[in-house]
Design an enzyme around this catalytic site. Structure first.
Site, PDB file in Angstrom:
ATOM      1  N   LYS A 205       0.835  -1.202   0.000  1.00  0.00           N
ATOM      2  CA  LYS A 205       0.000   0.000   0.000  1.00  0.00           C
ATOM      3  C   LYS A 205       0.872   1.255   0.000  1.00  0.00           C
ATOM      4  CE  LYS A 205      -3.571   2.213   2.746  1.00  0.00           C
ATOM      5  NZ  LYS A 205      -4.321   2.195   3.992  1.00  0.00           N
ATOM      6  N   GLU A 211      10.794  -4.729   4.033  1.00  0.00           N
ATOM      7  CA  GLU A 211      10.850  -6.127   3.601  1.00  0.00           C
ATOM      8  C   GLU A 211      10.503  -6.241   2.117  1.00  0.00           C
ATOM      9  OE1 GLU A 211       9.365  -4.932   6.240  1.00  0.00           O
ATOM     10  OE2 GLU A 211       9.700  -6.208   8.004  1.00  0.00           O
ATOM     11  N   GLY A 266      -4.566  -2.220   5.335  1.00  0.00           N
ATOM     12  CA  GLY A 266      -3.799  -3.349   4.805  1.00  0.00           C
ATOM     13  C   GLY A 266      -4.426  -4.699   5.137  1.00  0.00           C
ATOM     14  N   ARG A 267      -4.815  -4.890   6.386  1.00  0.00           N
ATOM     15  CA  ARG A 267      -5.347  -6.197   6.798  1.00  0.00           C
ATOM     16  C   ARG A 267      -6.776  -6.440   6.315  1.00  0.00           C
ATOM     17  NH1 ARG A 267      -3.949  -2.759  10.744  1.00  0.00           N
ATOM     18  NH2 ARG A 267      -5.565  -1.915  12.118  1.00  0.00           N
ATOM     19  N   GLU A 352      -3.538  -6.762  15.217  1.00  0.00           N
ATOM     20  CA  GLU A 352      -3.104  -5.443  14.747  1.00  0.00           C
ATOM     21  C   GLU A 352      -4.264  -4.446  14.861  1.00  0.00           C
ATOM     22  OE1 GLU A 352       0.259  -4.507  11.638  1.00  0.00           O
ATOM     23  OE2 GLU A 352      -1.634  -4.630  10.552  1.00  0.00           O
ATOM     24  N   HIS A 383      -1.977 -33.599  18.641  1.00  0.00           N
ATOM     25  CA  HIS A 383      -0.820 -34.405  19.027  1.00  0.00           C
ATOM     26  C   HIS A 383       0.360 -33.537  19.449  1.00  0.00           C
ATOM     27  CE1 HIS A 383      -2.852 -38.045  17.654  1.00  0.00           C
ATOM     28  NE2 HIS A 383      -3.423 -37.217  16.800  1.00  0.00           N
ATOM     29  N   LYS A 510      10.234  -0.500  13.657  1.00  0.00           N
ATOM     30  CA  LYS A 510      10.775  -0.145  12.332  1.00  0.00           C
ATOM     31  C   LYS A 510      11.841   0.946  12.489  1.00  0.00           C
ATOM     32  CE  LYS A 510       6.391  -0.858   9.868  1.00  0.00           C
ATOM     33  NZ  LYS A 510       5.344  -0.234   9.053  1.00  0.00           N
TER      34      LYS A 510
HETATM   35  O1  F6P Z   1       3.896  -2.737   9.600  1.00  0.00           O
HETATM   36  C1  F6P Z   1       2.557  -3.075   9.580  1.00  0.00           C
HETATM   37  C2  F6P Z   1       1.952  -2.842   8.231  1.00  0.00           C
HETATM   38  O2  F6P Z   1       1.817  -1.475   7.997  1.00  0.00           O
HETATM   39  C3  F6P Z   1       0.617  -3.555   8.096  1.00  0.00           C
HETATM   40  O3  F6P Z   1      -0.409  -2.835   8.644  1.00  0.00           O
HETATM   41  C4  F6P Z   1       0.541  -3.728   6.617  1.00  0.00           C
HETATM   42  O4  F6P Z   1      -0.414  -4.689   6.254  1.00  0.00           O
HETATM   43  C5  F6P Z   1       1.963  -4.140   6.308  1.00  0.00           C
HETATM   44  O5  F6P Z   1       2.751  -3.380   7.193  1.00  0.00           O
HETATM   45  C6  F6P Z   1       2.396  -3.930   4.898  1.00  0.00           C
HETATM   46  O6  F6P Z   1       2.285  -2.585   4.515  1.00  0.00           O
HETATM   47  P1  F6P Z   1       2.383  -2.178   3.001  1.00  0.00           P
HETATM   48  O7  F6P Z   1       1.234  -2.791   2.268  1.00  0.00           O
HETATM   49  O8  F6P Z   1       2.293  -0.678   2.998  1.00  0.00           O
HETATM   50  O9  F6P Z   1       3.693  -2.664   2.465  1.00  0.00           O
END
Ligand code: F6P
Length: 545
Positions: A205, A211, A266-267, A352, A383, A510
């Site tokens: 987003k 990452e 995002g979620r 979250e 198990h 972060k």
């Molecule tokens: O760090 C949390 C977060 O902002 C989540 O809320 C989100 O889903 C994820 O990182 C990824 O964010 P983006 O879609 O902006 O890469």
């Protein structure tokens, strides 16, 4: 007035004192109509049996009074009306728009549907071009591998649903999800891929997430190293983002950029362009059915009376378990291999959203909020950790989830799987008394040996659970299931007085990571870090080759 000081809250407190000594065994014995009263059926596709929760009809009516006290109706109308209920980010919360088939929505003045529908059409055309083999890579070969690079909400939703719907996925396409900074995820995957036939979807987003950006850069380098021409980027990358200008900078063609908007969290974004990898896997038609199922749940949530409203009842049961019975966690136990990512999807969705102790008004919340959500495939868990659920002495409410029909039937498997699912919730609820254990032991032993073994054979029971039994694991049912949990989260957030749609708690880590990273290259920079981090860095430097 805080919710905990309300008459509605106090009435539930008093009711809890009366009800909590009553064991689930007794509740079932007292009331033969219990299961009928304490279960809901959604469209004949989802049976929600909450009769094994430690509640009775009075509990439910007191809890619905609490929802009224929290003005749930007003908040729901505000969300569906496009108000900026995500106050700390000044954003509307309109993921429900993403499953609608027509506008205007949320209002004629603020209609988001033209851009939603236009994006959905573009996604469908893109997905079909890949599925039919018409989309060609830089060398003229058709795209056959799709790699979604994203994390959190830009990974978990589409990955979870791709797995859930793998039985209807395109047989000749491979769709992968890469999220982790650890190169142990991307590096081995790249070894299996043919760059000429691979498309990377950069799902972010913000298009700044560390990452995702690092994995994207590595993928880009790999592609360039193999295809040897910067012009190839345009044919092998697409972006799903609310920041198209950043995607353009990366080298992605404008017609391969699919937008989402600041009103999609995002979620909650799997229904948006973030679902493109999923749409490629299952096809636009099944993706549309997913949306239809979610939209049906939205309508149910907006219109059904609280007592018959699945998301509301599920949320209230969670409030009861957390705030009145004192449960600190909630286990999610799918009895379906294809739902293996569902617990991790729910972890983000719930924790979250509602893992907060400061309310929307900036004040500390006066009660416990989200429990720790955890879970694993139920049959495997039996198990491993179920021992603790049965005899660990902790209160751990459970969500059992199963589908009646198997997507991959083999003789004898499905009945045995379902029998285990039903057995576990029954055993957790009803347990085994000392008298029953004694009778059983007496068949094979006696005297001191019996007495020594007896305490180990007793199961306290009274462990509450709900069972979500799906008729089948198809797209409409999954759409409804995910929307059910989304609205559950919303309802709980309202009762706890939280803003469920921001996530400030992820920021600190972060920022700290950004301050540590340069110290790997420049050891002198470590001096301004804390002593523990300095020691960890020193050990790392010794062992990094
Ligand atoms: O760090 C949390 C977060 O902002 C989540 O809320 C989100 O889903 C994820 O990182 C990824 O964010 P983006 O879609 O902006 O890469």
């Amino acid at each position: 007035m805080t919710i905990t000081a309300s008459a509605a809250w106090k009435a539930i407190d008093a009711h809890r004192d009366l009800l909590s000594p009553v064991h689930l065994r007794e509740m079932f014995a007292r009331d033969p109509g219990r299961v009928t009263r304490l279960s809901l059926n959604f469209d004949n596709t989802i049976l929600f049996d909450f009769s094994k929760q430690r509640v009775d009809a009075t509990t439910l009516s007191l809890l619905t009074a609490l929802a009224r006290e929290a003005r749930l109706d007003e908040w729901t109308a505000r969300m569906f009306g496009g108000e900026k209920i995500n106050a700390s980010e000044e954003r509307a919360v309109l993921h429900v728009a993403l499953r609608r088939s027509h506008g205007p929505f949320p209002s004629a003045a603020l209609d988001v549907m033209p851009e939603v529908l236009a994006t959905r059409r573009r996604m469908a055309a893109f997905a079909e071009a890949i599925r039919s083999g018409q989309m060609l890579g830089f060398t003229g070969l058709p795209i056959r591998h799709v790699v979604n690079i994203g994390i959190g909400g830009s990974d978990l939703g589409p990955k979870m649903l791709s797995s859930a719907l793998r039985s209807v996925s395109h047989p000749a396409l491979s769709v992968h999800y890469v999220s982790n900074l650890d190169s142990a995820q991307l590096a081995p995957l790249l070894q299996t891929l043919d760059p000429r036939t691979t498309l990377f979807l950069l799902a972010s987003k913000t298009f700044t997430t560390q990452e995702t950006m690092l994995n994207a850069q590595t993928a880009r380098n790999w592609l360039l190293a193999n295809l040897g021409d910067a012009a190839a980027i345009g044919r092998h990358f697409a972006a799903l983002t609310a920041k198209p200008e950043r995607a353009v900078e990366f080298g992605i063609r404008e017609d391969a950029i699919f937008p989402l908007w600041d009103w999609v969290g995002g979620r909650f974004s799997v229904w948006s362009a973030v679902g493109l990898a999923l749409m490629i896997a299952i096809g636009p038609q099944a993706f549309g059915e997913l949306l239809t199922g979610a939209e049906r749940m939205d309508e149910h949530f907006r219109s059904a009376p609280y007592e018959q409203n699945l998301p509301v009842v599920m949320a209230l049961l969670g409030i009861w378990n957390t705030n009145f019975l004192g449960a600190a966690s909630n286990a999610v136990l799918p009895y379906n291999e294809s739902l293996k990512y569902f617990p991790s999807f729910l972890q983000q969705l719930e924790m979250e959203s509602n893992g907060k102790s400061v309310g929307i008004d900036g004040q500390s919340v006066a009660c416990a909020t989200n429990p720790i959500v955890w879970g694993e495939l139920g049959n495997n868990g039996q198990h491993a950790f179920f021992q603790l659920l049965h005899q660990g002495g902790r209160l751990v409410p459970c969500d059992f989830i199963a589908a009646v029909r198997s997507d991959y039937p083999l003789p004898g498997h499905q009945e045995a799987l379902l029998a285990n699912c039903f057995a576990q919730s029954a055993a957790l609820a009803f347990g085994k008394t000392a008298a029953e254990a004694r009778d059983e032991l007496a068949r094979s032993t006696a005297g001191e040996a019996l007495e020594a073994l007896l305490p180990h054979k007793v199961f306290a029971g009274n462990q509450p659970s709900s069972t979500l039994l799906l008729a089948r694991l198809d797209a409409p049912t999954l759409g409804a299931l995910v929307a059910l949990y989304e609205h559950k989260v919303f309802v709980q957030g309202i009762i706890w007085g939280l803003n469920s749609f921001d996530q400030w708690g992820v920021e600190l880590g972060k920022a700290v990571a950004n301050s540590i990273l340069p110290a790997f290259a420049e050891p002198a920079l470590a001096a301004r870090l804390d002593a523990s981090t300095q020691a960890l860095l020193a050990f790392s430097r010794q062992n990094l080759t």
